[in-house]
Design a protein around this motif. Structure first.
Motif, PDB file in Angstrom:
ATOM      1  N   LYS A  26      -9.740  -6.810   3.884  1.00  0.00           N
ATOM      2  CA  LYS A  26      -8.285  -6.863   3.855  1.00  0.00           C
ATOM      3  C   LYS A  26      -7.797  -7.816   2.760  1.00  0.00           C
ATOM      4  O   LYS A  26      -8.585  -8.455   2.076  1.00  0.00           O
ATOM      5  CB  LYS A  26      -7.750  -7.271   5.238  1.00  0.00           C
ATOM      6  N   LEU A  27      -6.481  -7.906   2.613  1.00  0.00           N
ATOM      7  CA  LEU A  27      -5.915  -8.622   1.480  1.00  0.00           C
ATOM      8  C   LEU A  27      -6.177 -10.124   1.545  1.00  0.00           C
ATOM      9  O   LEU A  27      -6.463 -10.757   0.529  1.00  0.00           O
ATOM     10  CB  LEU A  27      -4.408  -8.359   1.397  1.00  0.00           C
ATOM     11  N   ASN A  33     -11.443  -3.334   5.765  1.00  0.00           N
ATOM     12  CA  ASN A  33     -10.192  -2.651   5.437  1.00  0.00           C
ATOM     13  C   ASN A  33     -10.225  -1.232   5.997  1.00  0.00           C
ATOM     14  O   ASN A  33     -10.417  -0.259   5.275  1.00  0.00           O
ATOM     15  CB  ASN A  33      -9.984  -2.632   3.924  1.00  0.00           C
ATOM     16  N   ASP A  50      -5.383 -12.507  10.493  1.00  0.00           N
ATOM     17  CA  ASP A  50      -4.526 -11.323  10.581  1.00  0.00           C
ATOM     18  C   ASP A  50      -3.562 -11.393  11.757  1.00  0.00           C
ATOM     19  O   ASP A  50      -2.461 -10.830  11.692  1.00  0.00           O
ATOM     20  CB  ASP A  50      -5.383 -10.054  10.706  1.00  0.00           C
ATOM     21  N   GLN A 100       5.901 -11.419   6.406  1.00  0.00           N
ATOM     22  CA  GLN A 100       4.954 -10.645   5.611  1.00  0.00           C
ATOM     23  C   GLN A 100       4.713 -11.372   4.297  1.00  0.00           C
ATOM     24  O   GLN A 100       5.654 -11.845   3.658  1.00  0.00           O
ATOM     25  CB  GLN A 100       5.509  -9.242   5.332  1.00  0.00           C
ATOM     26  N   GLU A 153       0.992  -6.679  -1.259  1.00  0.00           N
ATOM     27  CA  GLU A 153       1.535  -7.165   0.004  1.00  0.00           C
ATOM     28  C   GLU A 153       0.674  -6.708   1.171  1.00  0.00           C
ATOM     29  O   GLU A 153      -0.171  -5.815   1.051  1.00  0.00           O
ATOM     30  CB  GLU A 153       2.974  -6.687   0.207  1.00  0.00           C
ATOM     31  N   GLN A 154       0.894  -7.351   2.315  1.00  0.00           N
ATOM     32  CA  GLN A 154       0.189  -7.006   3.546  1.00  0.00           C
ATOM     33  C   GLN A 154       0.824  -5.792   4.215  1.00  0.00           C
ATOM     34  O   GLN A 154       2.034  -5.608   4.181  1.00  0.00           O
ATOM     35  CB  GLN A 154       0.252  -8.157   4.544  1.00  0.00           C
ATOM     36  N   CYS A 179      -3.166  -4.374  10.591  1.00  0.00           N
ATOM     37  CA  CYS A 179      -2.475  -5.589  10.186  1.00  0.00           C
ATOM     38  C   CYS A 179      -3.258  -6.321   9.090  1.00  0.00           C
ATOM     39  O   CYS A 179      -4.438  -6.644   9.276  1.00  0.00           O
ATOM     40  CB  CYS A 179      -2.284  -6.504  11.399  1.00  0.00           C
ATOM     41  N   GLY A 180      -2.625  -6.578   7.960  1.00  0.00           N
ATOM     42  CA  GLY A 180      -3.264  -7.296   6.875  1.00  0.00           C
ATOM     43  C   GLY A 180      -3.964  -6.424   5.859  1.00  0.00           C
ATOM     44  O   GLY A 180      -4.522  -6.952   4.877  1.00  0.00           O
ATOM     45  N   PRO A 182      -4.493  -4.233   2.596  1.00  0.00           N
ATOM     46  CA  PRO A 182      -3.827  -4.443   1.300  1.00  0.00           C
ATOM     47  C   PRO A 182      -3.029  -3.234   0.843  1.00  0.00           C
ATOM     48  O   PRO A 182      -3.491  -2.092   0.929  1.00  0.00           O
ATOM     49  CB  PRO A 182      -5.000  -4.712   0.354  1.00  0.00           C
TER      50      PRO A 182
END
Length: 266
Positions: A26-27, A33, A50, A100, A153-154, A179-180, A182
């Motif tokens: 994730k980001l 992811n 997250d 966010q 952004e998430q 959630c989270g 990318p």
């Protein structure tokens, strides 16, 4: 009764494309992811960051930055040497931190443009059309839409509505797996004028539909989150009939391209 010239109004449409980056994690966390339901079920694919556990800190995924830069170069955008993340605060259950992490004042890249084919109204094809069918469609001409920004952004968590009590009621559940994840948000300038210009393609976007008089510059903004061509066309028609000339002085003028021009990046 006021006689309204509906053709005196010109539609203005801009879109925000949210593209998920195909990274391994994730980001800002090490969680995989995978926004869809994992093999372990709901709420099984997230890290402590997250879900905003106290004491956790973000770690930026370098691959996501690299993917954003490559996309920006491919679109002819200007990559900013300095890029800053901002917090966009809102209160909703799908964002456990209450904000966010996105980019507003200094995004990853700005400018650029995309050339796209414009098809006639009687030659539109659904997203499920085969390549053979698509090859038979000849565009009338090529259009060009300018790009405002590309930012990282998430993604939010996923809200699920489940029927309860023999379908007599509903229960809202939250799945944190997404959630989270990318996202690359690509924002166009308001250069589209008709819904059929956006027909061929299967990306999910947010459309901002506005109208303004042919002899004026600032649009009167009306937001729409359903960017399908038929919906955009109906929104254009509704906007034309919603703003008679006598009400122009009472309508707020907003900008869909620069939410905060005083803080635009140099």
């Amino acid at each position: 009764m006021l006689k309204l010239d509906r053709w005196a109004w010109v539609p203005v449409v801009g879109v925000e494309v949210h593209a998920q980056i195909n990274s391994l994690s994730k980001l800002f966390s090490g969680a995989p992811n995978q926004s869809s339901r994992s093999s372990s079920g709901f709420n099984s694919n997230f890290d402590l960051f997250d879900v905003a556990m106290p004491g956790t800190l973000p770690t930026l995924n370098k691959y996501c930055v690299s993917a954003g830069v490559k996309t920006a170069v491919a679109l002819g955008m200007r990559v900013n040497l300095d890029s800053v993340f901002d917090r966009k605060h809102y209160f909703y259950a799908d964002m456990p931190a209450g904000y966010q992490i996105t980019q507003h004042r200094t995004p990853l890249a700005q400018g650029g443009s995309v050339t796209y084919p414009i098809y006639s109204l009687d030659r539109r094809l659904p997203c499920s059309s085969t390549s053979e069918q698509s090859a038979q469609v000849t565009p009338l001409k090529l259009g060009r839409v300018g790009l405002d920004r590309l930012q990282l952004e998430q993604d939010s968590a996923k809200t699920l509505t489940v029927p309860i009590n023999d379908n007599k009621g509903e229960q809202v559940l939250i799945d944190m797996n997404r959630c989270g994840c990318p996202l690359m948000e690509i924002v166009t300038l308001p250069h589209f004028q008709f819904g059929f210009q956006m027909h061929l393609g299967c990306l999910r976007v947010d459309a901002s539909v506005s109208v303004h008089r042919r002899d004026s510059v600032p649009p009167l903004a009306i937001q729409s989150t359903e960017p399908e061509p038929g919906t955009v066309t109906c929104e254009e028609e509704r906007d034309r009939l919603s703003f008679p000339c006598s009400q122009l002085t009472h309508c707020p003028v907003t900008s869909t391209a620069h939410p905060d021009p005083t803080h635009s990046a140099a």
